[in-house]
Scaffold this motif. Structure first.
Motif, short mmCIF file in Angstrom:
data_model
loop_
_atom_site.label_atom_id
_atom_site.label_comp_id
_atom_site.label_asym_id
_atom_site.label_seq_id
_atom_site.Cartn_x
_atom_site.Cartn_y
_atom_site.Cartn_z
N LEU A 248 21.97 9.67 -3.03
CA LEU A 248 22.77 10.51 -3.86
C LEU A 248 23.51 11.30 -2.52
O LEU A 248 22.91 11.09 -1.54
N PRO A 249 24.38 11.96 -2.85
CA PRO A 249 25.26 12.67 -1.92
C PRO A 249 24.15 13.60 -1.34
O PRO A 249 23.64 14.55 -2.03
N GLY A 250 23.97 13.54 -0.09
CA GLY A 250 23.03 14.28 0.69
C GLY A 250 21.46 14.18 0.59
O GLY A 250 20.75 14.76 1.18
N ARG A 251 21.22 13.04 -0.22
CA ARG A 251 19.72 12.61 -0.14
C ARG A 251 19.63 11.26 -0.41
O ARG A 251 20.03 10.49 -1.38
N ASP A 252 19.17 10.54 0.58
CA ASP A 252 18.63 9.18 0.70
C ASP A 252 17.30 9.00 0.65
O ASP A 252 16.52 9.52 1.27
N VAL A 253 16.73 7.98 -0.43
CA VAL A 253 15.33 7.88 -0.23
C VAL A 253 15.38 6.18 -0.07
O VAL A 253 15.93 5.67 -1.04
N GLU A 254 14.81 5.79 0.94
CA GLU A 254 14.44 4.30 1.14
C GLU A 254 13.48 3.89 0.06
O GLU A 254 12.40 4.46 -0.12
N PRO A 255 13.78 2.62 -0.59
CA PRO A 255 12.59 2.13 -1.57
C PRO A 255 11.30 1.59 -0.53
O PRO A 255 11.57 1.39 0.85
N ARG A 256 10.25 1.51 -1.15
CA ARG A 256 9.14 1.15 -0.43
C ARG A 256 8.36 -0.06 -1.14
O ARG A 256 7.43 0.15 -1.86
N PRO A 257 8.95 -0.89 -0.70
CA PRO A 257 8.38 -2.23 -1.48
C PRO A 257 6.88 -2.54 -1.11
O PRO A 257 6.26 -3.13 -2.05
N THR A 258 6.46 -2.11 0.05
CA THR A 258 5.05 -2.48 0.16
C THR A 258 4.08 -1.70 -0.59
O THR A 258 3.18 -2.21 -1.03
N ILE A 259 4.54 -0.36 -0.90
CA ILE A 259 3.67 0.31 -2.00
C ILE A 259 3.54 -0.34 -3.25
O ILE A 259 2.64 -0.47 -3.86
N VAL A 260 4.75 -0.77 -3.58
CA VAL A 260 4.89 -1.32 -4.74
C VAL A 260 4.17 -2.62 -5.06
O VAL A 260 3.27 -2.77 -6.04
N GLU A 261 4.18 -3.39 -4.11
CA GLU A 261 3.17 -4.73 -4.07
C GLU A 261 1.86 -4.35 -4.02
O GLU A 261 1.19 -4.85 -4.63
N ALA A 262 1.37 -3.13 -3.27
CA ALA A 262 0.08 -2.93 -3.11
C ALA A 262 -0.52 -2.60 -4.78
O ALA A 262 -1.34 -2.81 -5.13
N GLY A 263 0.55 -1.49 -5.17
CA GLY A 263 0.15 -1.10 -6.57
C GLY A 263 0.06 -2.09 -7.62
O GLY A 263 -0.77 -2.13 -8.44
N THR A 264 0.93 -3.34 -7.63
CA THR A 264 0.93 -4.36 -8.50
C THR A 264 -0.22 -4.93 -8.41
O THR A 264 -1.25 -5.42 -9.30
N ALA A 265 -0.74 -5.11 -7.02
CA ALA A 265 -1.98 -6.11 -6.69
C ALA A 265 -3.06 -5.41 -7.29
O ALA A 265 -4.10 -5.97 -7.92
N ARG A 266 -3.13 -4.05 -7.17
CA ARG A 266 -4.23 -3.26 -7.71
C ARG A 266 -4.32 -3.31 -9.16
O ARG A 266 -5.48 -3.38 -9.73
N LEU A 267 -3.39 -3.22 -9.93
CA LEU A 267 -3.19 -3.12 -11.36
C LEU A 267 -2.82 -4.46 -11.89
O LEU A 267 -2.31 -4.65 -12.80
N ARG A 268 -3.17 -5.47 -11.31
CA ARG A 268 -2.66 -6.92 -11.75
C ARG A 268 -3.01 -7.17 -13.09
O ARG A 268 -1.94 -7.93 -13.76
N PRO A 269 -4.14 -6.94 -13.70
CA PRO A 269 -4.40 -7.55 -15.04
C PRO A 269 -3.27 -6.63 -15.93
O PRO A 269 -2.51 -7.37 -16.73
N LEU A 270 -2.90 -5.31 -15.78
CA LEU A 270 -2.09 -4.71 -16.40
C LEU A 270 -0.76 -5.15 -16.11
O LEU A 270 0.35 -5.59 -17.15
N TYR A 271 -0.13 -5.55 -14.97
CA TYR A 271 0.95 -5.92 -14.66
C TYR A 271 1.23 -7.53 -15.18
O TYR A 271 2.54 -7.75 -15.80
N VAL A 272 0.24 -8.23 -15.33
CA VAL A 272 0.40 -9.66 -15.75
C VAL A 272 0.57 -9.53 -17.24
O VAL A 272 1.68 -10.18 -17.90
N ALA A 273 -0.24 -8.65 -17.97
CA ALA A 273 -0.01 -8.44 -19.45
C ALA A 273 1.29 -7.90 -19.77
O ALA A 273 2.00 -8.39 -20.55
N SER A 274 1.88 -6.94 -18.99
CA SER A 274 3.21 -6.43 -19.24
C SER A 274 4.03 -7.45 -18.91
O SER A 274 5.45 -7.69 -19.85
#
Lengths: 184, 651, 103
Positions: free
Chosen positions: B542-568
């Protein structure tokens, strides 16, 4: 007419003139009708049919229905019979009268006709017609005309349309194959 | 123009557009929209006049009229009649406005499609059917329109019928809807047998009377409304009949926006709201409605977390929002449900059209993993979609905030605490998955095919986007402020007053510094939390505020919640379960039935046929073809009849 | 005798039976048509006879008889036209050689 003759009797036989006339006419008609159905020569059959129609016209007069008698003469004898005779002449094959007049089922037809006649006569004589009177009435032509153009006006018109359709249909059927077609 | 004429013109315009486009559309190519779009714009103008007259109170409680008697079959008599009141008007705003904008948008979106005359004809036909549905004055006419929108939905989902997946999705939508419609039609039949009329006014008058007089058992009313609700479950894609809507995204995107987000799927909500005098008679049915609604909301939101197809995310979000509406209907917050229907219609229509613009821009790519970084290339699309996402996430003061919080507040105040709790959680989830979508599509690193050069859409597409963004942003404020007393309540409360009276609800003033304020604070906090988490994970620019995506955290999160991820990701295996139930088991049953049919039933039939053939072959001998043989038969038959008659009468 | 309804009805029945016999027995299509005319006349005779002996029917009977005669004229026209058309196809007026209906 029958009323006029009702009182008098035929001198030799002691019958009333009306009865004599009825017997003569009905005898003629039945004989002519039989001729129609049994005669080998189809042209004679046609001619006999005219006789039968004429005798029937006489019976209509006896029954006090002169206009129907007139129509019988005009239409049946004047038109239909002539039509039939034309058709006979158009369809005569050159071999002359057909040797075998009757179908092989003629005996069954005859038996059926006899049985039907017996049943009908039995029924007619066995029935006591409740509304019938002894003396037949005479149909007044003006009353008939009034009726035809009031209560019967729709059937009358329908019949006229039907006749028109019959004429068109007859021409169509008879003309279809060859353009020069027979005139009627 | 008289009001009746307005109603008829409103129906006739799209119908005429359909007929003319269907007949001559091919000749108009490549400008097949030349008849269809003006027809709908005119219909919009007519609709607005009607809406103004109704909502301004000129017509009192609205009006109804009968066009002609449709089915005069003895005592079964159904008219083609129409009823217009404030509820109708609220729906008309949504249907005509979004319908018109989608038509305009389609000019650009379908510009290169060789079959677009068909598309515009179907769209017009849909508009006619939908307007008929909203205007209908009795259940049978409603049902007919209900089926007609189903038909146009079928035709439009399967518009690209050469694609097998589209044809299958169309069939799936049609068949799943049938399941609900069976219940609906039985419900209508039950209404007929109990009331003797199908007009809304008669039904709503007679059923409570009969119930009060003891001629009708409470369980019968519950049964009838649950049967009607079956239809709503099918049409509005609620659990367990929700499976058709995501697949329906196979249709062109304008169709998804118009039919499968903004209008047709709301038909179920409308029907339940229209039938509120009946539903309010059965508290158990109300609980069922609320439970199914809020469960669908949760289920769909959880599935939307992991989907990668941009349109499917939106489709699950639609399911989830429809779930909110049914929850609102179930807790007795009818006006809030219709309010949410209206705001949702606008912002979800906007989001779909935005997604269409994105798909168009990246050359028919729908997978979000192959997008990213589009915010600079498609500024208008990005800006409007941001508005739509904030609106659906429930961030004040955008439209979704007002309507969603009315639903949540009403469920809390009416004692449905579980509904409230799940609703608040789903609000947070909504914010999360919407900003996941935004991040993956617009902000993250570009995964677009290098050969594709994303571009902004043509004006015929961006102008409707901007026009839709305005109500998506402001509609809530405009008709929902002040809370519980906004315009929408002034319009709709009279309609729902009888139902609320039956339920024993008393409208209470909104307490900003009381319980209501706390509730709003809780839901906004959760929504903001969901939003912030999504932004942290998937980035924002956004004007004046950039946030970089953090794909590593996303992957770590999905790995931890794998059963839920797969179900969803596998949509809780509903499709697989249904496949097992209806294709494998049902198929086996059908196989058995087929064997029975082909061997036993057909055996009997063929046996009868063989006997008949044999008899015919033998009896044929007496058919000489000679007329006189037949005539003799007639004569002999006559004789037998005459003789028999004589014997019978002389005895 | 001429004042008895039964006499006329019996006459009509005999005429009808003669016509029926002709229709069933003759091989010639035109003879069959003539037989039909005889049967129609028998029916007409019945109508007129009832008209003569039942006062309520007097005028109506004549009207109906006239209708029957007109319809009979139409029937004769079409029937004979059909016979001629068939004759032209099959070169024979004999009905028992018309057995195409068998097929």
């Amino acid at each position: 007419m029958s009323n006029a003759l009702a009182g008098a009797t035929v001198p030799a036989l002691g019958w009333s003139w009306g009865d004599l006339l009825f017997l003569v006419l009905s005898g003629t008609m039945l004989a002519a009708a039989l001729t129609v159905v049994v005669n080998r020569d189809i042209i004679r059959s046609g001619l006999a049919m005219i006789v039968a129609f004429a005798a029937l016209a006489g019976i209509y007069v006896l029954l006090g229905a002169p206009l129907v008698a007139a129509a019988q003469v005009l239409i049946y004898i004047g038109a239909i019979s002539v039509l039939v005779l034309f058709a006979i002449m158009l369809t005569q094959t050159k071999v002359g009268p057909i040797r075998l007049v009757f179908h092989h089922q003629a005996w069954a037809g005859a038996a059926a006709a006899v049985v039907l006649a017996a049943i009908l006569i039995g029924v007619i004589t066995g029935t006591d017609w409740p509304d019938a009177v002894a003396h037949q009435a005479h149909t007044a032509t003006d009353a008939l005309a009034r009726l035809l153009f009031s209560d019967y006006v729709l059937p009358l018109e329908v019949v006229s349309v039907l006749l028109l359709a019959a004429v068109v249909g007859g021409v169509f059927l008879a003309k279809r194959d060859e353009p020069q077609g027979e005139e009627r | 123009m008289s009001n009746q004429l307005l109603v008829l013109a409103l129906l006739a315009l799209p119908l005429a557009g359909f007929a003319l486009t269907a007949a001559f559309g091919r000749l108009l190519m490549p400008r097949a929209w030349l008849i269809a779009v003006p027809a709908v714009i005119l219909a919009w103008a007519v609709g607005m006049v009607l809406v103004y007259r109704t909502l301004s109170g000129q017509l009192g409680d609205g009006f109804a009229f009968t066009l002609y008697t449709w089915i005069p079959a003895g005592s079964f008599r159904v008219d083609v009649n129409f009823a217009v009141d404030n509820l109708t008007a609220a729906l008309l705003i949504v249907v005509t406005t979004i319908g018109m904008l989608v038509h305009v948008y389609s000019i650009g979106y379908m510009a290169h499609d060789p079959g677009k005359w068909r598309f515009f004809a179907y769209l017009n036909f849909f508009m006619f059917s939908m307007l008929l549905l909203v205007l209908a004055g009795n259940y049978l006419l409603l049902f007919m329109a209900w089926e007609l929108v189903g038909l146009s939905s079928y035709l439009l989902i399967g518009f690209w019928y050469q694609r097998r997946s589209a044809a299958l999705a169309a069939k799936k939508a049609f068949l799943v809807n049938r399941v609900g419609d069976v219940g609906f039609s039985i419900g209508i039949w039950a209404l007929w047998t109990t009331v003797g009329s199908l007009n809304f006014s008669d039904v709503f008058r007679v059923i409570p009377e009969k119930l009060a007089a003891g001629q009708l058992q409470p369980w019968m009313v519950t049964g009838i409304v649950l049967l009607l609700f079956c239809g709503a479950v099918g049409k509005s894609a609620q659990f367990p009949l929700h499976v058709w809507l995501p697949d329906a995204m196979e249709g062109p995107t304008p169709v998804s926006a118009l039919i499968h987000a903004a209008t047709m799927v709301n038909a179920g909500v409308y029907m339940v709201a229209r039938s509120s005098p009946l539903f309010s008679l059965s508290s158990s049915a109300m609980v069922v409605v609320a439970a199914i609604g809020i469960f669908t909301a949760l289920l769909a939101a959880s599935i939307a977390f992991t989907q990668t197809d941009i349109k499917r995310v939106l489709a699950y979000s639609t399911l989830s929002q429809l779930g909110y509406m049914f929850a609102a209907l179930g807790v007795g917050a009818y006006a809030a449900a219709i309010f949410h229907l209206m705001t949702h219609g606008f912002f979800k229509g906007l989001l779909f059209l935005d997604s269409g613009s994105v798909i168009h821009g990246v050359h028919d790519e729908q997978d979000m993993n192959r997008m990213g970084g589009l915010w600079r290339k498609m500024p208008i699309t990005h800006a409007t979609m941001l508005v739509g996402s904030l609106a659906i996430a429930g961030i004040p003061p955008l439209a979704g905030f007002f309507s969603k919080d009315e639903i949540l507040g009403a469920s809390f105040r009416n004692g449905f605490y579980v509904v409230w709790l799940i609703g608040v959680v789903v609000a947070g989830m909504t914010a999360f998955y919407m900003f996941r979508l935004m991040g993956k599509t617009f902000y993250g690193p570009s995964h677009v095919d290098p050969d594709v050069h994303p571009h902004e859409a043509p004006p015929s597409m961006t102008v409707p986007l901007i026009l839709l963004a305005i109500p998506a942003a402001l509609l809530g404020l405009a008709i929902g402020w002040p809370p519980e007393a906004g315009l929408v309540h002034r319009w709709l409360d009279p309609i729902f007053a009888p139902a609320e009276q039956t339920l024993g609800l008393h409208p209470e003033a909104f307490q900003v510094f009381g319980i209501d304020g706390v509730l709003v604070l809780v839901s906004v906090t959760l929504a903001t939390a969901g939003l912030i988490v999504a932004v942290r994970l998937f980035g924002v620019r956004l004007p004046g505020r950039d946030v970089e995506p953090r794909p590593t955290i996303v992957e770590a999160g999905t790995a931890r919640l794998r059963p839920l991820y797969v179900a969803s990701y596998h949509k809780w295996w509903f499709d697989d379960v249904y496949h097992g139930l209806f294709f494998v088991i049902g198929g086996a049953v059908a196989q058995g039935a087929w064997w029975f049919d082909s061997h036993i039933i057909d055996g009997v039939v063929n046996g009868v046929g063989a006997v008949t053939t044999l008899a015919g072959r033998e009896l044929r001998r007496i058919q000489t073809g000679r007329v006189q043989n037949y005539a003799l038969g007639i004569a002999l038959g006559l004789l037998v009849m005459a003789a028999g008659f004589l014997v019978a009468t002389t005895r | 005798m001429s004042h008895s309804l039964d006499a006329y009805l019996i006459l009509s029945a005999l005429l009808f039976c003669v016509g029926m016999f002709g229709f069933l027995a003759r091989r010639n299509a035109i003879a069959m048509l003539m037989s039909i005319e005889l049967m129609l006349n028998a029916v007409n005779l019945t109508i007129v006879a009832f008209g003569a002996f039942v006062p309520a029917l007097t005028v109506h009977a004549s009207a109906i008889a006239l209708m029957v005669i007109s319809v009979a004229a139409g029937e004769a026209t079409v029937g004979l036209a059909i016979v001629i058309a068939i004759f032209r196809n099959r070169r024979t007026p004999l009905v028992d050689e018309y057995d195409r209906m068998r097929e």
